[in-house]
Design a protein around this motif. Structure first.
Motif, mmCIF file in Angstrom:
data_model
loop_
_atom_site.group_PDB
_atom_site.id
_atom_site.type_symbol
_atom_site.label_atom_id
_atom_site.label_comp_id
_atom_site.label_asym_id
_atom_site.label_seq_id
_atom_site.Cartn_x
_atom_site.Cartn_y
_atom_site.Cartn_z
ATOM 1 N N VAL A 1 0.860 -1.186 0.000
ATOM 2 C CA VAL A 1 0.000 0.000 0.000
ATOM 3 C C VAL A 1 0.894 1.232 0.000
ATOM 4 O O VAL A 1 1.882 1.287 0.742
ATOM 5 N N ALA A 2 0.562 2.225 -0.814
ATOM 6 C CA ALA A 2 1.386 3.433 -0.906
ATOM 7 C C ALA A 2 0.516 4.674 -0.835
ATOM 8 O O ALA A 2 -0.600 4.702 -1.362
ATOM 9 N N THR A 3 1.049 5.700 -0.173
ATOM 10 C CA THR A 3 0.437 7.030 -0.179
ATOM 11 C C THR A 3 1.532 8.054 -0.479
ATOM 12 O O THR A 3 2.708 7.823 -0.174
ATOM 13 N N PRO A 4 1.178 9.184 -1.076
ATOM 14 C CA PRO A 4 2.184 10.152 -1.555
ATOM 15 C C PRO A 4 2.629 11.164 -0.489
ATOM 16 O O PRO A 4 2.385 12.355 -0.609
ATOM 17 N N HIS A 5 3.303 10.665 0.542
ATOM 18 C CA HIS A 5 3.837 11.507 1.613
ATOM 19 C C HIS A 5 2.728 12.381 2.206
ATOM 20 O O HIS A 5 2.818 13.618 2.250
ATOM 21 N N LEU A 6 1.711 11.708 2.733
ATOM 22 C CA LEU A 6 0.531 12.397 3.267
ATOM 23 C C LEU A 6 0.574 12.574 4.778
ATOM 24 O O LEU A 6 -0.401 13.030 5.374
ATOM 25 N N GLY A 7 1.673 12.203 5.413
ATOM 26 C CA GLY A 7 1.742 12.235 6.871
ATOM 27 C C GLY A 7 1.302 13.544 7.481
ATOM 28 O O GLY A 7 0.659 13.568 8.528
ATOM 29 N N ALA A 8 1.638 14.654 6.845
ATOM 30 C CA ALA A 8 1.288 15.974 7.398
ATOM 31 C C ALA A 8 0.066 16.592 6.720
ATOM 32 O O ALA A 8 -0.252 17.748 6.979
ATOM 33 N N SER A 9 -0.612 15.817 5.894
ATOM 34 C CA SER A 9 -1.672 16.395 5.056
ATOM 35 C C SER A 9 -3.042 16.325 5.714
ATOM 36 O O SER A 9 -3.913 15.546 5.314
ATOM 37 N N THR A 10 -3.238 17.153 6.729
ATOM 38 C CA THR A 10 -4.571 17.378 7.286
ATOM 39 C C THR A 10 -4.771 18.880 7.418
ATOM 40 O O THR A 10 -3.802 19.640 7.518
ATOM 41 N N THR A 11 -6.019 19.284 7.440
ATOM 42 C CA THR A 11 -6.326 20.706 7.569
ATOM 43 C C THR A 11 -5.722 21.277 8.845
ATOM 44 O O THR A 11 -5.132 22.363 8.841
ATOM 45 N N GLU A 12 -5.862 20.524 9.948
ATOM 46 C CA GLU A 12 -5.352 21.010 11.230
ATOM 47 C C GLU A 12 -3.846 21.205 11.200
ATOM 48 O O GLU A 12 -3.317 22.213 11.695
ATOM 49 N N ALA A 13 -3.127 20.244 10.626
ATOM 50 C CA ALA A 13 -1.666 20.347 10.583
ATOM 51 C C ALA A 13 -1.219 21.525 9.730
ATOM 52 O O ALA A 13 -0.260 22.227 10.080
ATOM 53 N N GLN A 14 -1.876 21.728 8.611
ATOM 54 C CA GLN A 14 -1.502 22.834 7.734
ATOM 55 C C GLN A 14 -1.701 24.180 8.421
ATOM 56 O O GLN A 14 -0.890 25.103 8.282
ATOM 57 N N VAL A 15 -2.786 24.298 9.196
ATOM 58 C CA VAL A 15 -3.020 25.530 9.949
ATOM 59 C C VAL A 15 -1.966 25.705 11.027
ATOM 60 O O VAL A 15 -1.400 26.786 11.207
ATOM 61 N N ASN A 16 -1.683 24.630 11.755
ATOM 62 C CA ASN A 16 -0.722 24.712 12.858
ATOM 63 C C ASN A 16 0.653 25.166 12.398
ATOM 64 O O ASN A 16 1.263 26.065 12.987
ATOM 65 N N VAL A 17 1.163 24.542 11.330
ATOM 66 C CA VAL A 17 2.526 24.883 10.905
ATOM 67 C C VAL A 17 2.579 26.277 10.289
ATOM 68 O O VAL A 17 3.593 26.978 10.411
#
Length: 527
Positions: free
Chosen positions: A274-290
């Motif tokens: 199973v593969a995902t494209p480096h989504l570890g930080a890809s949430t709305t909350e994380a994007q706002v926080n950083v």
């Protein structure tokens, strides 16, 4: 008024915070490299995510640039040495993505356990293969954490909530911290043999590169499932493919790859993968926080001189900087020295100051010691996050201030607790500016800790220096400086030798073979 360019897509709150702090800001995501070079000279600050590449030629064009702020953890897209040479501070936001990354690891664990991606594809293709997808429960399974720091500890907490048993391999994890987390500390081989699921949460360093090598993958329990949301390069991808095809590894889910963007990879299409494209930080909350964090940090630096989460300079207030900077340089070198020599054996550290140093703010000195001590394991550690990382790993940190004056007008001592007892190093400032080691493990020795060095413990006997010089000379290695100390005549002696160039394992082996040599280690300071 300072001026900042936001050159990648970022939450609008970042621009709001800049303006609220009196910083002018332009938002221009999607610039080409040439377009960025054409305008970067107008700006004091550059706020980025992962798309913008801050290369030496971009920095060369950035004639007014003072700070680069990365909204996120990784700074692979910033040439930090080049930025340092230009006097540009590089900051990141190391903790803004922690919960998001941990939750993604848990999500991938569920995906592997129940074959969710494969079942979805089959069902949407109209096959209704109910009997094909026989999953496994997470309850009562053993989860093996490789790395139990900030993100790893969150994963452990979530896994315990799922009624899993958690074992962890982490050189910095103390038994006391493991008890607090409700997990069991084990060696790597034990983890590999016992874990039903393995998830990685460690930075990519020389010590962790290919930690799941072909040899280590062969040590895992048959039917193990592996998750990596940390960094590409922790797993031998070719070996993992072979293990999946043989059935030894039942499933693997990777969010990160050796080469990214991973538009082609040998693992793609492998059964159980199973593969995902480096989504570890890809949430709305994380994007706002950083976004919020990077804007606040950059505004503080540009408007008030405060340095937070800097990767290439100490974090301190503008008022303290002139007095504290040489002390922090000394402290970081002392921490790096004991870190390189004692490493994972360290269970506690004591930072003692006396003389003139006792009148200063000790917190930045402590932060510098911890940053130096842990840098051998993580290149993203800095003076701000080092104390938090030490606390997370249960490392006992003590600060001691002595009013007394000893042989030196100012002294910083770093003592570490190890299974063999306490080991300490001490240093002073020459001319209140030049850091200098003056004592090492109870032996008086004066040395400047700089560049490539060789640490040697040997029996004090005639002819040793000559034999050492011969080995280095035959290897074409030039000696810069030679520092010696001993406990007593014909007793234990040590040498710190600075050299021009890198000392390889073959040369270290030849030095070890010299009669009377007890220990040899190559050291590196700075950079």
């Amino acid at each position: 008024m300072p001026k900042v360019l936001i050159s990648d897509q970022m939450d609008p709150k970042a621009a709001e915070i800049f303006r609220a702090n009196g910083v002018e800001v332009d938002e221009k995501p999607g610039l080409t490299k040439e377009e960025l070079k054409a305008i970067i000279g107008q700006y004091d600050g550059l706020a980025i995510r992962s798309a913008t590449k801050v290369t030496p030629d971009v920095l060369e064009a950035a004639t007014n640039l003072k700070v680069v702020g990365r909204a996120g953890i990784g700074v692979d897209n910033v040439d930090i040495p080049a930025a340092s040479a230009k006097g540009v501070v590089v900051m990141n936001t190391p903790f803004g993505n922690s919960i998001t990354t941990a939750e993604h690891a848990i999500a991938l664990m569920f995906a592997l356990a129940r074959e969710l991606p494969q079942a979805d594809a089959s069902t949407q293709a109209g096959k209704w293969e109910k009997n094909r997808f026989m999953g496994v429960e997470l309850t009562s399974k053993t989860l093996g954490l490789i790395g139990a720091g900030n993100i790893g500890s969150i994963v452990a907490d979530r896994a315990l909530g799922l009624k899993m048993k958690v074992v962890a391999f982490d050189p910095f994890l103390t038994p006391e911290r493991a008890v607090d987390l409700g997990i069991e500390k084990v060696e790597l081989d034990q983890l590999l043999a016992r874990a039903d699921f393995i998830t990685l949460h460690t930075p990519l360093t020389d010590q962790t590169r290919n930690i799941l090598s072909r040899e280590n993958l062969a040590k895992t329990k048959k039917g193990v499932r592996i998750i990596n949301c940390a960094r590409g390069g922790l797993i031998d991808e070719a070996a993992l493919k072979d293990m999946l095809e043989s059935g030894h590894v039942a499933g693997a889910a990777l969010d990160v790859f050796v080469e990214e963007p991973a538009k082609q990879n040998p693992l793609f299409g492998t059964s159980g993968f199973v593969a995902t494209p480096h989504l570890g930080a890809s949430t709305t909350e994380a994007q706002v926080n950083v976004a919020i964090q990077v804007a606040e940090q950059m505004s503080d630096y540009l408007m008030r001189g405060g340095v937070t989460n800097a990767l290439n300079m100490p974090s301190l207030s503008a008022e303290e900087a002139p007095k504290l900077r040489p002390y922090m340089e000394l402290a970081q070198e002392l921490g790096s020295l004991v870190g390189q020599l004692e490493g994972e054996r360290i269970t506690g550290v004591s930072i003692e100051v006396e003389g003139a140093a006792a009148s200063l703010n000790q917190k930045p000195v402590t932060g510098a010691v911890l940053a130096g001590l842990m840098r051998v394991y993580s290149q993203t550690v800095n003076m701000v996050n080092a104390p938090f990382l030490a606390k997370e790993r249960g490392l006992d940190v003590r600060e001691v201030r002595h009013d007394r004056e000893g042989d030196y007008h100012t002294l910083v001592r770093v003592a570490v607790a190890t299974p063999d007892g306490e080991r300490s190093v001490a240093g002073t400032l020459f001319g209140n500016a030049a850091p200098r080691l003056v004592e090492m493990f109870g032996i008086k020795v004066e040395a400047e800790l700089k560049g490539e060095m060789i640490y040697i413990v040997n029996e004090d006997a005639p002819g040793f220096i000559g034999r050492l010089g011969t080995v280095l000379g035959q290897a074409g290695i030039n000696i810069g400086t030679f520092h010696l100390g001993r406990r007593a005549a014909k007793g234990e002696a040590l040498a710190l030798v600075s050299v021009d160039g890198h000392v390889g394992a073959d040369v270290i082996g030849q030095i070890k073979a010299i009669a009377g040599v007890r220990r040899v280690k190559a050291l590196r300071f700075g950079g």
